[in-house]
Design a protein around this motif. Structure first.
Motif, PDB file in Angstrom:
ATOM      1  N   GLY A  17       0.799  -1.224   0.000  1.00  0.00           N
ATOM      2  CA  GLY A  17       0.000   0.000   0.000  1.00  0.00           C
ATOM      3  C   GLY A  17       0.830   1.271   0.000  1.00  0.00           C
ATOM      4  N   SER A  18       2.154   1.146   0.143  1.00  0.00           N
ATOM      5  CA  SER A  18       2.990   2.351   0.123  1.00  0.00           C
ATOM      6  C   SER A  18       3.303   2.762  -1.309  1.00  0.00           C
ATOM      7  CB  SER A  18       4.288   2.125   0.911  1.00  0.00           C
ATOM      8  OG  SER A  18       5.063   1.123   0.289  1.00  0.00           O
ATOM      9  N   LYS A  19       3.676   4.017  -1.496  1.00  0.00           N
ATOM     10  CA  LYS A  19       4.025   4.548  -2.813  1.00  0.00           C
ATOM     11  C   LYS A  19       5.462   4.164  -3.138  1.00  0.00           C
ATOM     12  CE  LYS A  19       0.227   6.997  -3.082  1.00  0.00           C
ATOM     13  NZ  LYS A  19      -0.878   6.526  -3.831  1.00  0.00           N
ATOM     14  N   VAL A  20       5.692   3.732  -4.368  1.00  0.00           N
ATOM     15  CA  VAL A  20       7.036   3.399  -4.836  1.00  0.00           C
ATOM     16  C   VAL A  20       7.288   4.111  -6.160  1.00  0.00           C
ATOM     17  CG1 VAL A  20       7.183   1.169  -3.662  1.00  0.00           C
ATOM     18  CG2 VAL A  20       6.226   1.271  -5.941  1.00  0.00           C
ATOM     19  N   THR A  21       8.548   4.304  -6.483  1.00  0.00           N
ATOM     20  CA  THR A  21       8.941   4.987  -7.710  1.00  0.00           C
ATOM     21  C   THR A  21       9.758   4.035  -8.584  1.00  0.00           C
ATOM     22  OG1 THR A  21      10.933   5.866  -6.657  1.00  0.00           O
ATOM     23  CG2 THR A  21       8.968   7.249  -6.599  1.00  0.00           C
ATOM     24  N   PRO A  22       9.883   4.325  -9.870  1.00  0.00           N
ATOM     25  CA  PRO A  22      10.664   3.450 -10.746  1.00  0.00           C
ATOM     26  C   PRO A  22      12.094   3.282 -10.238  1.00  0.00           C
ATOM     27  CG  PRO A  22       9.431   5.023 -12.035  1.00  0.00           C
ATOM     28  CD  PRO A  22       9.280   5.427 -10.597  1.00  0.00           C
ATOM     29  N   GLY A  23      12.545   2.036 -10.204  1.00  0.00           N
ATOM     30  CA  GLY A  23      13.896   1.740  -9.743  1.00  0.00           C
ATOM     31  C   GLY A  23      13.976   1.386  -8.275  1.00  0.00           C
ATOM     32  N   GLY A  41      15.106  11.333 -15.124  1.00  0.00           N
ATOM     33  CA  GLY A  41      15.892  10.189 -15.570  1.00  0.00           C
ATOM     34  C   GLY A  41      16.875   9.737 -14.519  1.00  0.00           C
ATOM     35  N   ARG A  42      17.430   8.541 -14.758  1.00  0.00           N
ATOM     36  CA  ARG A  42      18.420   7.959 -13.872  1.00  0.00           C
ATOM     37  C   ARG A  42      19.634   7.610 -14.719  1.00  0.00           C
ATOM     38  NH1 ARG A  42      15.921   3.706 -13.122  1.00  0.00           N
ATOM     39  NH2 ARG A  42      14.585   4.430 -11.488  1.00  0.00           N
ATOM     40  N   VAL A  65      21.198   7.341 -19.918  1.00  0.00           N
ATOM     41  CA  VAL A  65      20.149   7.691 -18.967  1.00  0.00           C
ATOM     42  C   VAL A  65      18.895   6.900 -19.276  1.00  0.00           C
ATOM     43  CG1 VAL A  65      18.719   9.596 -18.105  1.00  0.00           C
ATOM     44  CG2 VAL A  65      21.081  10.027 -18.772  1.00  0.00           C
ATOM     45  N   ASP A  66      18.240   6.375 -18.238  1.00  0.00           N
ATOM     46  CA  ASP A  66      16.902   5.797 -18.368  1.00  0.00           C
ATOM     47  C   ASP A  66      15.908   6.875 -17.964  1.00  0.00           C
ATOM     48  OD1 ASP A  66      17.598   3.313 -19.266  1.00  0.00           O
ATOM     49  OD2 ASP A  66      17.344   2.305 -17.341  1.00  0.00           O
ATOM     50  N   MET A  67      15.078   7.324 -18.922  1.00  0.00           N
ATOM     51  CA  MET A  67      14.058   8.326 -18.632  1.00  0.00           C
ATOM     52  C   MET A  67      12.843   7.592 -18.084  1.00  0.00           C
ATOM     53  SD  MET A  67      14.616  10.602 -22.020  1.00  0.00           S
ATOM     54  CE  MET A  67      15.285   9.256 -22.988  1.00  0.00           C
ATOM     55  N   VAL A  68      12.350   8.008 -16.902  1.00  0.00           N
ATOM     56  CA  VAL A  68      11.292   7.266 -16.234  1.00  0.00           C
ATOM     57  C   VAL A  68       9.975   8.025 -16.117  1.00  0.00           C
ATOM     58  CG1 VAL A  68      12.876   5.800 -14.949  1.00  0.00           C
ATOM     59  CG2 VAL A  68      12.134   7.956 -13.961  1.00  0.00           C
ATOM     60  N   ALA A  69       9.980   9.364 -16.302  1.00  0.00           N
ATOM     61  CA  ALA A  69       8.739  10.119 -16.138  1.00  0.00           C
ATOM     62  C   ALA A  69       8.823  11.459 -16.850  1.00  0.00           C
ATOM     63  CB  ALA A  69       8.443  10.347 -14.660  1.00  0.00           C
ATOM     64  N   ILE A  70       7.655  12.052 -17.092  1.00  0.00           N
ATOM     65  CA  ILE A  70       7.537  13.397 -17.667  1.00  0.00           C
ATOM     66  C   ILE A  70       7.105  14.345 -16.554  1.00  0.00           C
ATOM     67  CG2 ILE A  70       6.205  14.861 -19.233  1.00  0.00           C
ATOM     68  CD1 ILE A  70       5.721  12.440 -20.956  1.00  0.00           C
ATOM     69  N   VAL A  71       7.671  15.545 -16.564  1.00  0.00           N
ATOM     70  CA  VAL A  71       7.216  16.603 -15.668  1.00  0.00           C
ATOM     71  C   VAL A  71       6.427  17.571 -16.539  1.00  0.00           C
ATOM     72  CG1 VAL A  71       7.880  18.398 -14.060  1.00  0.00           C
ATOM     73  CG2 VAL A  71       9.280  16.346 -14.266  1.00  0.00           C
ATOM     74  N   LEU A 130      22.942  11.401 -22.639  1.00  0.00           N
ATOM     75  CA  LEU A 130      23.028  12.782 -22.180  1.00  0.00           C
ATOM     76  C   LEU A 130      24.458  13.255 -22.376  1.00  0.00           C
ATOM     77  CD1 LEU A 130      21.637  15.142 -20.676  1.00  0.00           C
ATOM     78  CD2 LEU A 130      22.446  14.104 -18.561  1.00  0.00           C
ATOM     79  N   ARG A 131      24.619  14.372 -23.100  1.00  0.00           N
ATOM     80  CA  ARG A 131      25.939  14.941 -23.318  1.00  0.00           C
ATOM     81  C   ARG A 131      26.077  16.195 -22.457  1.00  0.00           C
ATOM     82  NH1 ARG A 131      24.770  12.183 -27.641  1.00  0.00           N
ATOM     83  NH2 ARG A 131      23.595  13.369 -29.113  1.00  0.00           N
ATOM     84  N   GLN A 132      27.246  16.380 -21.902  1.00  0.00           N
ATOM     85  CA  GLN A 132      27.466  17.489 -20.980  1.00  0.00           C
ATOM     86  C   GLN A 132      27.173  18.836 -21.634  1.00  0.00           C
ATOM     87  OE1 GLN A 132      31.384  17.703 -19.325  1.00  0.00           O
ATOM     88  NE2 GLN A 132      30.714  18.944 -17.609  1.00  0.00           N
TER      89      GLN A 132
END
Length: 159
Positions: free
Chosen positions: A17-23, A103-104, A116-122, A145-147
């Motif tokens: 029942g708790s909230k979890v996020t990707p990863g 992302g992560r 980078v693994d993109m996991v969500a949109i803002v 992702l490039r600097q």
């Protein structure tokens, strides 16, 4: 009347029942007499169960079957709270140019490149604020992702 079975303690790192996020690591796939199976919104990697989407953690027993050794299987899932509409369609299509994503970093190839693994949109409101809820992708999207692509004053922190 037979005695009732002892309550089963699942080897989970988060409460049901708790909230979890990707990863988020949810638990060990097999411990003692309990085996965890990946259901919707989860995946198994190297004996560990992980969340693949934002949502609420749940679990249910896998049928009435118990192995000869007394091992009981449980299906662990993450129930998404994603809304419907245009944003959900955009999420299922994948990231688009101009979207702000969360992302992560999964690997650094060179000091100036990272995978980078993109996991969500803002989502951005029309006034430019980001007061709306974060919308997760059903599955992570990989990217580079490039600097030199990092904008000044962005919320990204690079060490």
């Amino acid at each position: 009347m037979p005695p009732s079975p002892a309550p089963v303690t699942l080897p989970l790192r988060h409460k049901i029942g708790s909230k979890v996020t990707p990863g988020d690591r949810l638990g060990i796939a097999s411990r003692g007499k309990v085996r965890l199976l990946a259901g919707g919104g989860c995946y198994l990697r190297q004996g560990q169960l992980y969340a693949s989407q934002l949502g609420t953690l749940g679990a249910h027993r896998h049928g009435d079957s118990t192995t000869d050794e007394g091992v009981v299987s449980w299906i662990v899932n993450v129930n998404s709270e994603r809304g419907a509409g245009l944003m959900a369609m955009a999420v299922s299509a994948g990231p688009q140019i101009g979207m702000v994503v969360i992302g992560r970093v999964t690997r650094v190839n060179r000091p100036s490149h990272a995978l980078v693994d993109m996991v969500a949109i803002v989502p951005e409101a029309k006034d430019g604020s980001t007061d709306q809820a974060i919308v997760p992708f059903p599955e992570p999207f990989s990217g580079t992702l490039r600097q030199n692509e990092i904008r000044p004053k962005s919320s990204l922190e690079v060490e």
